[in-house]
Design an enzyme around this catalytic site. Structure first.
Site, PDB file in Angstrom:
ATOM      1  N   HIS A  56      -2.123  -5.374   1.396  1.00 26.96           N
ATOM      2  CA  HIS A  56      -3.365  -6.105   1.131  1.00 26.96           C
ATOM      3  C   HIS A  56      -3.008  -7.497   0.631  1.00 26.96           C
ATOM      4  O   HIS A  56      -2.046  -7.658  -0.117  1.00 26.96           O
ATOM      5  CB  HIS A  56      -4.192  -5.399   0.044  1.00 26.96           C
ATOM      6  CG  HIS A  56      -5.281  -6.279  -0.500  1.00 26.96           C
ATOM      7  ND1 HIS A  56      -6.498  -6.416   0.132  1.00 26.96           N
ATOM      8  CD2 HIS A  56      -5.316  -7.123  -1.571  1.00 26.96           C
ATOM      9  CE1 HIS A  56      -7.241  -7.295  -0.543  1.00 26.96           C
ATOM     10  NE2 HIS A  56      -6.542  -7.728  -1.579  1.00 26.96           N
TER      11      HIS A  56
ATOM     12  N   LYS B 271       0.823  -1.210   0.000  1.00 30.35           N
ATOM     13  CA  LYS B 271       0.000   0.000   0.000  1.00 30.35           C
ATOM     14  C   LYS B 271       0.863   1.270   0.000  1.00 30.35           C
ATOM     15  O   LYS B 271       2.082   1.200   0.228  1.00 30.35           O
ATOM     16  CB  LYS B 271      -0.931  -0.049   1.223  1.00 30.35           C
ATOM     17  CG  LYS B 271      -1.968  -1.184   1.163  1.00 30.35           C
ATOM     18  CD  LYS B 271      -2.900  -1.144   2.369  1.00 30.35           C
ATOM     19  CE  LYS B 271      -3.973  -2.235   2.288  1.00 30.35           C
ATOM     20  NZ  LYS B 271      -4.934  -2.138   3.423  1.00 30.35           N
TER      21      LYS B 271
ATOM     22  N   TYR C 157     -12.404  -2.707  -3.418  1.00 28.54           N
ATOM     23  CA  TYR C 157     -12.923  -2.737  -2.046  1.00 28.54           C
ATOM     24  C   TYR C 157     -14.449  -2.669  -1.995  1.00 28.54           C
ATOM     25  O   TYR C 157     -15.013  -2.245  -0.992  1.00 28.54           O
ATOM     26  CB  TYR C 157     -12.304  -1.597  -1.233  1.00 28.54           C
ATOM     27  CG  TYR C 157     -10.913  -1.915  -0.716  1.00 28.54           C
ATOM     28  CD1 TYR C 157     -10.684  -3.021   0.117  1.00 28.54           C
ATOM     29  CD2 TYR C 157      -9.818  -1.115  -1.030  1.00 28.54           C
ATOM     30  CE1 TYR C 157      -9.409  -3.317   0.594  1.00 28.54           C
ATOM     31  CE2 TYR C 157      -8.539  -1.396  -0.548  1.00 28.54           C
ATOM     32  CZ  TYR C 157      -8.341  -2.500   0.260  1.00 28.54           C
ATOM     33  OH  TYR C 157      -7.086  -2.789   0.746  1.00 28.54           O
TER      34      TYR C 157
ATOM     35  N   ASN D 192      -2.095   0.081   7.079  1.00 26.90           N
ATOM     36  CA  ASN D 192      -1.579  -1.221   7.532  1.00 26.90           C
ATOM     37  C   ASN D 192      -0.750  -1.939   6.474  1.00 26.90           C
ATOM     38  O   ASN D 192      -0.656  -3.163   6.469  1.00 26.90           O
ATOM     39  CB  ASN D 192      -2.735  -2.092   8.042  1.00 26.90           C
ATOM     40  CG  ASN D 192      -3.756  -2.353   6.951  1.00 26.90           C
ATOM     41  OD1 ASN D 192      -3.604  -1.889   5.832  1.00 26.90           O
ATOM     42  ND2 ASN D 192      -4.770  -3.118   7.272  1.00 26.90           N
TER      43      ASN D 192
ATOM     44  N   GLU E 144      -9.535 -10.462  -7.831  1.00 27.79           N
ATOM     45  CA  GLU E 144      -8.583  -9.355  -7.679  1.00 27.79           C
ATOM     46  C   GLU E 144      -7.445  -9.432  -8.698  1.00 27.79           C
ATOM     47  O   GLU E 144      -6.990  -8.411  -9.207  1.00 27.79           O
ATOM     48  CB  GLU E 144      -8.042  -9.349  -6.245  1.00 27.79           C
ATOM     49  CG  GLU E 144      -9.130  -9.030  -5.222  1.00 27.79           C
ATOM     50  CD  GLU E 144      -8.704  -9.239  -3.779  1.00 27.79           C
ATOM     51  OE1 GLU E 144      -7.540  -9.623  -3.531  1.00 27.79           O
ATOM     52  OE2 GLU E 144      -9.546  -9.019  -2.882  1.00 27.79           O
TER      53      GLU E 144
END
Ligand code: IDP
Ligand code: MG
Length: 156
Positions: free
Chosen positions: A115, A9, A49, A112, A126
């Site tokens: 993913h 990320k 998402y 965080n 995905e």
């Protein structure tokens, strides 16, 4: 063999953690079969998402994921989806166990770092969102016979 979608990320890229995170996956024996450094569009982040659209953090999540470049990886291995999820650790950096990527490199709950697909269905969906078929490569790894026991004809 499974292939899973991993995204390093914006916070991982901005903090210079890409190399260390990729090293963990390589050290474990996962094979990199796809990679793309990119800025995610609003549309792609929303689609990726979409299951979270009703959640209170959805707008800020999409904003975060589109704010700066990411590194998208396709990783292959036996049980790759679960292996990567366990290496990532719990969703919140504040709760993720030491020894995991989120546990060792971050303390934030929304930033965080990474993913990873959470099921074969999500991985299939995905991977198609981020890679065209030809962009996920099937290649022979010289070390394969030492990463897996191939004596039975399948990777054990
Ligand atoms: P996961 O990434 O561990 O699969 P999900 O529940 O699928 O976690 O949530 C997707 C992402 O949304 C998380 O990785 C995190 O960036 C963000 N997120 C999840 N829950 C919260 C929250 O309660 N507050 C802020 N951000 C959250
Ligand atoms: Mg998830």
């Amino acid at each position: 063999m499974e292939t899973t979608l991993i995204i390093l990320k914006p916070d991982a890229v901005q903090r210079g953690l890409m190399g260390r995170i990729i090293s963990r996956f390589e050290d474990k024996g996962l094979q990199v079969v796809g990679g793309k450094f990119m800025k995610i569009s609003q549309e792609l982040a929303s689609e990726h998402y979409k299951d979270h659209v009703e959640r209170p953090f959805y707008a800020s999540l999409v904003n975060f994921m589109t704010s700066s470049p990411v590194l998208v990886l396709a990783l292959r291995g036996n049980g790759a989806i679960a292996v990567c999820r366990s290496m990532m650790g719990a969703t919140f950096g504040s709760q993720a166990a030491s020894g995991t990527i989120r546990g060792d490199f971050g303390v934030s709950n929304s930033f965080n770092l990474i993913h990873g697909s959470d099921s074969p269905e999500s991985a299939g969906r995905e991977l198609k969102l981020f890679f065209t078929e030809g962009e996920v490569l099937q290649w022979d790894r010289a070390s394969e016979g030492w990463i897996y026991d191939l004596s039975s004809g399948t990777a054990e």
